[in-house]
Design a protein around this motif. Structure first.
Motif, PDB file in Angstrom:
ATOM      1  N   TRP A  30       0.800  -1.228   0.000  1.00 17.07           N
ATOM      2  CA  TRP A  30       0.000   0.000   0.000  1.00 17.07           C
ATOM      3  C   TRP A  30       0.832   1.277   0.000  1.00 17.07           C
ATOM      4  CZ3 TRP A  30      -4.817  -0.375  -1.462  1.00 17.07           C
ATOM      5  CH2 TRP A  30      -5.535  -1.533  -1.168  1.00 17.07           C
ATOM      6  N   VAL A  55      -7.997  -1.088   1.393  1.00 13.29           N
ATOM      7  CA  VAL A  55      -7.074  -0.876   2.510  1.00 13.29           C
ATOM      8  C   VAL A  55      -7.886  -0.705   3.795  1.00 13.29           C
ATOM      9  CG1 VAL A  55      -6.941   1.652   2.339  1.00 13.29           C
ATOM     10  CG2 VAL A  55      -5.004   0.372   3.266  1.00 13.29           C
ATOM     11  N   LEU A  60      -3.837   1.774   6.714  1.00 15.04           N
ATOM     12  CA  LEU A  60      -3.627   3.101   6.141  1.00 15.04           C
ATOM     13  C   LEU A  60      -2.981   4.033   7.165  1.00 15.04           C
ATOM     14  CD1 LEU A  60      -3.880   5.187   3.916  1.00 15.04           C
ATOM     15  CD2 LEU A  60      -6.267   5.547   4.601  1.00 15.04           C
TER      16      LEU A  60
END
Length: 215
Positions: A30, A55, A60
């Motif tokens: 990510w 996500v 995150l």
């Protein structure tokens, strides 16, 4: 927005190699996609989460914290009356633009047809288009059915892009669909060829628009 996670030890390959050091910083899942989002300009946490389907909030928040610790991104408060926080890339973080462009070029041939489950955002087409189009200095607005983004080329050749309509009056406006955008990014369709074939519409009378129509 979830609480900011505590600092955690960063994993390392423990190799005295520049590529390994780079992967220490951006190799987590990510992270580079967060960079992709922030290359389009400062974003609120909720906007990032909306444009990164799949996500989790925990992941995150953790990746953003790691990027802050690594000097790739920073978090700042917008002035009143907005009273919101945004994340944005540092100069070091913006150095990853050519890395993302190279990855987009590498992955373009693997796009194939869009699957029904594939998410899409208009500004995701900016990276391959930057490699597929030779741009003159100026401000270009790109419009797709999924939305739009804008690209600015400075007099020094520095390229930047942002989500949404161009700030102010663009020097050129390009309208196309996702299929044409993918083909332009792969280099199999020139903008001029797309214009002549009716797949792309370019408006504007300046040097940038004329160069696009001739390309």
């Amino acid at each position: 927005m979830p609480p900011r996670p505590p600092a955690r030890p960063r994993r390392s390959y423990d190799q005295y190699c520049a590529a390994a050091r780079a992967l220490d910083a951006v190799g987590d899942r990510w992270t580079l996609l967060i960079v992709r989002e922030l290359l389009a300009g400062p974003r609120r946490y909720t906007d990032l989460h909306a444009d990164l389907p799949g996500v989790s909030t925990d992941v995150l928040a953790s990746r953003l914290k790691d990027m802050e610790q690594g000097g790739l991104a920073e978090r700042r408060r917008l002035p009143a009356p907005v009273s919101a926080y945004v994340y944005e890339l540092t100069p070091r973080g913006r150095e990853l633009l050519p890395v993302l462009r190279a990855l987009a070029r590498f992955g373009a041939d693997d796009l194939g047809d869009r699957a029904p489950t594939d998410a899409v955002r208009a500004h995701w087409f900016a990276l391959p288009l930057l490699d597929g189009v030779a741009l003159e200095e100026g401000l270009l607005e790109v419009c797709l059915p999924e939305g739009g983004f804008h690209v600015r080329v400075g007099g020094d050749g520095v390229v930047s892009y942002g989500d949404g309509p161009a700030p102010g009056v663009p020097d050129a406006r390009m309208v196309l669909d996702a299929g044409a955008a993918v083909e332009v990014g792969r280099g199999v369709l020139g903008v001029g060829e797309g214009v002549r074939g009716g797949r792309i519409v370019v408006s504007g009378e300046g040097a940038l628009a004329k160069a696009l129509r001739a390309g």
